[in-house]
Design a protein around this motif. Structure first.
Motif, mmCIF file in Angstrom:
data_model
loop_
_atom_site.group_PDB
_atom_site.id
_atom_site.type_symbol
_atom_site.label_atom_id
_atom_site.label_comp_id
_atom_site.label_asym_id
_atom_site.label_seq_id
_atom_site.Cartn_x
_atom_site.Cartn_y
_atom_site.Cartn_z
ATOM 1 N N LYS A 63 0.607 -1.194 -0.170
ATOM 2 C CA LYS A 63 -0.070 0.235 0.033
ATOM 3 C C LYS A 63 1.144 1.179 0.002
ATOM 4 O O LYS A 63 1.395 1.334 0.997
ATOM 5 C CB LYS A 63 -0.843 -0.059 1.164
ATOM 6 C CG LYS A 63 -2.148 0.840 1.432
ATOM 7 C CD LYS A 63 -3.025 0.472 2.759
ATOM 8 C CE LYS A 63 -3.857 1.699 2.054
ATOM 9 N NZ LYS A 63 -5.268 2.113 3.155
ATOM 10 N N SER A 64 0.639 2.350 -0.802
ATOM 11 C CA SER A 64 1.802 3.062 -1.049
ATOM 12 C C SER A 64 0.871 4.250 -0.708
ATOM 13 O O SER A 64 -0.291 4.181 -0.207
ATOM 14 C CB SER A 64 1.793 4.037 -2.915
ATOM 15 O OG SER A 64 0.797 3.840 -3.068
ATOM 16 N N VAL A 65 1.527 5.346 -0.098
ATOM 17 C CA VAL A 65 1.306 6.487 0.106
ATOM 18 C C VAL A 65 0.540 7.560 -0.166
ATOM 19 O O VAL A 65 1.507 7.700 -1.157
ATOM 20 C CB VAL A 65 2.057 7.032 1.692
ATOM 21 C CG1 VAL A 65 1.316 8.638 2.922
ATOM 22 C CG2 VAL A 65 2.202 5.281 2.557
ATOM 23 N N ASN A 66 -0.133 8.314 0.169
ATOM 24 C CA ASN A 66 -0.444 9.199 -0.768
ATOM 25 C C ASN A 66 -1.137 10.488 -0.208
ATOM 26 O O ASN A 66 -1.537 10.360 1.064
ATOM 27 C CB ASN A 66 -1.710 8.978 -2.033
ATOM 28 C CG ASN A 66 -3.014 8.605 -1.239
ATOM 29 O OD1 ASN A 66 -3.094 8.570 -0.248
ATOM 30 N ND2 ASN A 66 -3.284 7.065 -2.079
ATOM 31 N N ASN A 67 -1.571 11.362 -0.840
ATOM 32 C CA ASN A 67 -1.947 12.292 0.050
ATOM 33 C C ASN A 67 -3.102 12.470 0.700
ATOM 34 O O ASN A 67 -4.075 13.690 1.275
ATOM 35 C CB ASN A 67 -2.546 14.153 -1.184
ATOM 36 C CG ASN A 67 -0.817 14.377 -1.673
ATOM 37 O OD1 ASN A 67 0.051 14.597 -1.066
ATOM 38 N ND2 ASN A 67 -1.207 14.553 -2.986
ATOM 39 N N GLY A 68 -3.979 11.897 0.547
ATOM 40 C CA GLY A 68 -5.306 11.116 1.368
ATOM 41 C C GLY A 68 -5.110 10.493 2.601
ATOM 42 O O GLY A 68 -6.489 10.476 3.187
ATOM 43 N N HIS A 69 -4.441 9.355 2.796
ATOM 44 C CA HIS A 69 -3.797 8.765 4.013
ATOM 45 C C HIS A 69 -3.820 9.644 5.368
ATOM 46 O O HIS A 69 -3.323 11.183 5.205
ATOM 47 C CB HIS A 69 -2.099 8.406 3.279
ATOM 48 C CG HIS A 69 -2.423 6.796 3.354
ATOM 49 N ND1 HIS A 69 -2.174 6.229 2.572
ATOM 50 C CD2 HIS A 69 -1.792 6.178 4.440
ATOM 51 C CE1 HIS A 69 -2.527 4.716 2.544
ATOM 52 N NE2 HIS A 69 -2.063 5.126 4.034
#
Length: 739
Positions: A138-144
């Motif tokens: 699971k990659s980290v994104n701005n909505g995390h």
């Protein structure tokens, strides 16, 4: 000395072990101490600890039988010998025990001490790797969720990027925005190793997953502030678990449930398990022990200056180098009379054999100083503080304790004054300085980053001797130099790395033969400036070997196989030059004045100015020696690892490296294999394509440099160690995650 005295001293050592030894090893250390006491009290003990005493000790410890066959594994014998060596050294100091045979400490076991593990860690390693794969799915994104992103970054830095120091998560949360550098070829973070004011920053290169996390979190961070939440940082309250640890352990538990839904969360699943498993995983997945020891801060690995790594700060690097060069040239017009003393010392120091001369050997030097001082006072050339400094130097030559000081070291006392490293007051006489002014001058020197830490420490030792003399004459207050504020902090060694093809671009057009020879020997042979200056024509033993007879240390004198290191295009020039000097019946290899060696300062300055005019990555001659050490470490791993060799040649170690350079081709790598391991290594490389390394190989690289210890080379010279660590960690990351 009487055996009763040995007993009292040994009992004192046993008491120290009980108070200070680590609990896991305390019982073992006490057993070693008691057995040593038994040997000392034995009726057959002659008063000298010899080979017989050592083997009697081994039989009493049960690690060797009467026929001297080992009864234990190598690691147990290693720990036993280390403890025994410490005890014998203590007895030698406290009771005058004579020792003719020291216990042997084999080096093969030492590399494994970079990691401590429990046998259960092997069983849990499979689970650890599954947890890593789940983490990186699971990659980290701005909505995390921001806390979830912080946890992922911390666990990724530990598991994949080698941040395996003690309390690694606590070190990571001290990261500030200005310690993160993403806009460069090799993105990295500067991790603080402690919480002191002048804390040391260690470089850790970011892998793919950590880089993705960091790019998202970097945007959210406040300017020049911590990127982690308040309350996550370490405190002095060790009784209460921090919110950081509470959240991280909860995150680990949720990760476990995702991977093993049918199994309960084990008790051992915590942050310490994650750090410990990361170390073991690095070892078992091909990360060299020296890289792991560097990541753990067991050795302070040499680093590359940040300016070289950041492409957008290249101009800043050049300006800083310009400033450093300007500093060393400042105030050269001052202390003109002291310069004449410098010349007198140098003339006394020159000998046809290139050997070292001490103050005691230079019998007429003191009379020459006294005559020069009288002449200087009469003609007005010796003024103000120069009179005091001249008398100080003459006083040193009279002291019995300085008689074994080498003239090159004594000359350093004069150089420190001439070059203004030693901070003498402007517009005020030395003899009028009060205690506060003395202390302020020493503190300024200790914190003056214009000079290298070693130069500052040396200058402070010079000031201590000067203060001792002035106090003895009754014209200066006595200063306590043990004051902690006078301490020069130990810093991580940093030096830019110049590439071999860049050095060739400087060597080829050089017109001055002295400079050309100096460049070849400094970079392709790793010789010091002094060693180059004092090379003799007779020292060229044949077309491949060169005798380095004059060096910084006696142990640094060595025979260097230059024919196996210098590329063919430079080797042909070198051989023809040596032949020309032989036909001229010259003494020194480099051309000096009046059949004397060229002065060290002069050659160093000439080479530095040439490097500076070419806008080279290093702008001092000594930087070329760092380049030699750095690339020999790279070439070593090219010998023992086929994949590393292939990747280095195509630029995966550094995109600026020209993999077609002769140093990295098979012919010269085979020659290097012969230097490292003899004919068997060369045969192995030519037949199998690789060699089999062992723990003692780093010693051979340090011997090429003339270092007494391999740690000197690793901690101060091999600046490519970080690049090598980055390569192996990225390779391991791709292997574990499958990306």
């Amino acid at each position: 000395m009487h055996k009763r005295h040995y007993k009292s001293c040994t009992v004192e050592i046993i008491h120290k072990i009980r108070l200070h030894a680590d609990i896991p090893r305390r019982t073992h250390n006490l057993k070693v101490a008691r057995t040593a006491l038994l040997v000392l009290r034995d009726s057959g003990f002659t008063g000298t600890w010899n080979k017989k005493s050592t083997y009697f000790f081994y039989t009493q410890m049960g690690i060797m039988d009467e026929k001297r066959y080992a009864l234990c594994n190598e690691e147990e014998q290693f720990f036993c010998n280390v403890t025994l060596s410490w005890i014998l050294h203590g007895l030698q100091t406290s009771s005058g025990l004579r020792i003719s045979h020291w216990p042997e400490v084999h080096l093969r076991a030492r590399q494994y001490l970079a990691i401590e593990y429990d046998h259960l860690d092997f069983d849990r390693l499979f689970e650890f790797h599954k947890l890593i794969r789940e983490l990186t799915k699971k990659s980290v994104n701005n909505g995390h969720n921001h806390k979830d992103a912080f946890a992922r970054l911390i666990f990724s830095l530990i598991a994949l990027d080698g941040v395996v120091v003690e309390n690694a998560d606590g070190r990571i949360v001290d990261l500030e925005k200005n310690m993160i550098h993403l806009n460069c070829d090799m993105p990295l973070i500067e991790l603080p190793m402690n919480r002191k004011k002048n804390r040391q920053l260690k470089h850790y290169y970011l892998g793919d997953y950590s880089l993705g996390c960091m790019k998202v979190l970097y945007q959210r961070a406040k300017k020049d502030g911590s990127i982690f939440p308040e309350g996550w940082q370490m405190t002095r309250d060790h009784k209460k678990k921090r919110p950081r640890r509470i959240y991280l352990e909860a995150f680990l538990q949720s990760l476990w449930r995702s991977v093993f839904p049918d199994r309960p969360v084990p008790d051992y699943l915590d942050v310490e398990f994650w750090i410990r498993s990361s170390r073991l995983s690095m070892v078992l997945n091909g990360v060299p022990f020296v890289c792991l020891a560097d990541h753990r801060n067991r050795i302070r690995g040499a680093q590359i200056p940040l300016e070289q790594l950041l492409a957008d700060e290249e101009e800043v690097s050049n300006v800083a180098s310009q400033a450093a060069s300007d500093i060393s040239l400042d105030n050269e017009h001052e202390y003109t009379w002291l310069k004449t003393l410098h010349v007198l010392v140098r003339k006394s120091d020159v000998s046809s054999t290139g050997g070292k001369v001490t103050l005691g050997d230079a019998g007429t030097l003191r009379k020459e100083f006294e005559k020069s001082l009288i002449d200087g006072e009469s003609n007005g050339r010796c003024v103000k503080d120069e009179k005091v400094l001249g008398r100080w130097l003459i006083w040193m030559m009279k002291q019995k304790r300085f008689q074994n000081m080498r003239l090159s070291t004594f000359r350093g006392y004069i150089s420190a004054v001439i070059n203004r490293v030693l901070p003498l007051p402007d517009g005020k006489s030395i003899v009028k300085m009060n205690a506060n002014e003395w202390k302020a001058a020493i503190r300024d020197l200790a914190s003056n980053e214009d000079y290298m830490p070693s130069s500052r420490r040396t200058a402070i030792s010079h000031m201590k001797v000067l203060n001792e003399y002035l106090h003895e004459q009754g014209i200066a207050p006595k200063i306590d130099f043990t004051d902690y504020s006078f301490r020069v902090s130990r810093t991580t060694a940093k030096c830019a790395v110049i590439y071999p093809h860049e050095v060739d671009e400087v060597i080829n057009p050089a017109d001055n033969e002295n400079i050309k020879i100096a460049l070849i020997f400094a970079f392709y042979c790793g010789l010091r400036c002094e060693e180059v200056c004092y090379l003799t024509v007779k020292g060229a033993l044949d077309e491949y070997r060169l005798l380095v007879g004059r060096s910084k240390l006696f142990s640094s004198r060595r025979t260097f196989p230059y024919g196996l290191f210098v590329p063919e295009e430079h080797l042909d020039f070198l051989k023809s030059y040596i032949q020309q000097r032989l036909s001229d019946d010259a003494t020194w290899l480099l051309i000096g004045e009046e059949d004397e060696p060229i002065p060290t300062w002069k050659l160093s300055k000439q080479v530095g100015r040439l490097l500076k005019s070419k806008d080279a990555r290093v702008q001092k001659m000594h930087g070329l020696r760092h380049g030699f050490a750095s690339w020999q470490l790279v070439r070593y791993y090219m010998l023992v690892d086929k994949q590393f060799r292939k990747d280095t040649r195509v630029g995966r170690l550094s995109i600026d490296l020209d993999g077609r350079h002769p140093w990295f081709e098979d012919q010269m790598l085979a020659q290097f294999a012969e230097v490292m391991g003899g004919a068997s290594w060369r045969h192995s490389y030519e037949e199998d394509g690789h060699c089999y390394g062992n723990a003692t190989d780093m010693i051979l690289i340090s011997k090429l440099l003339g270092h007494a210890s391999r740690f000197t080379s690793l901690e101060n010279y091999t600046n490519t160690l970080g690049w090598i660590s980055r390569y192996y960690l990225r390779r391991r990351e791709h292997h574990i995650t499958g990306c």
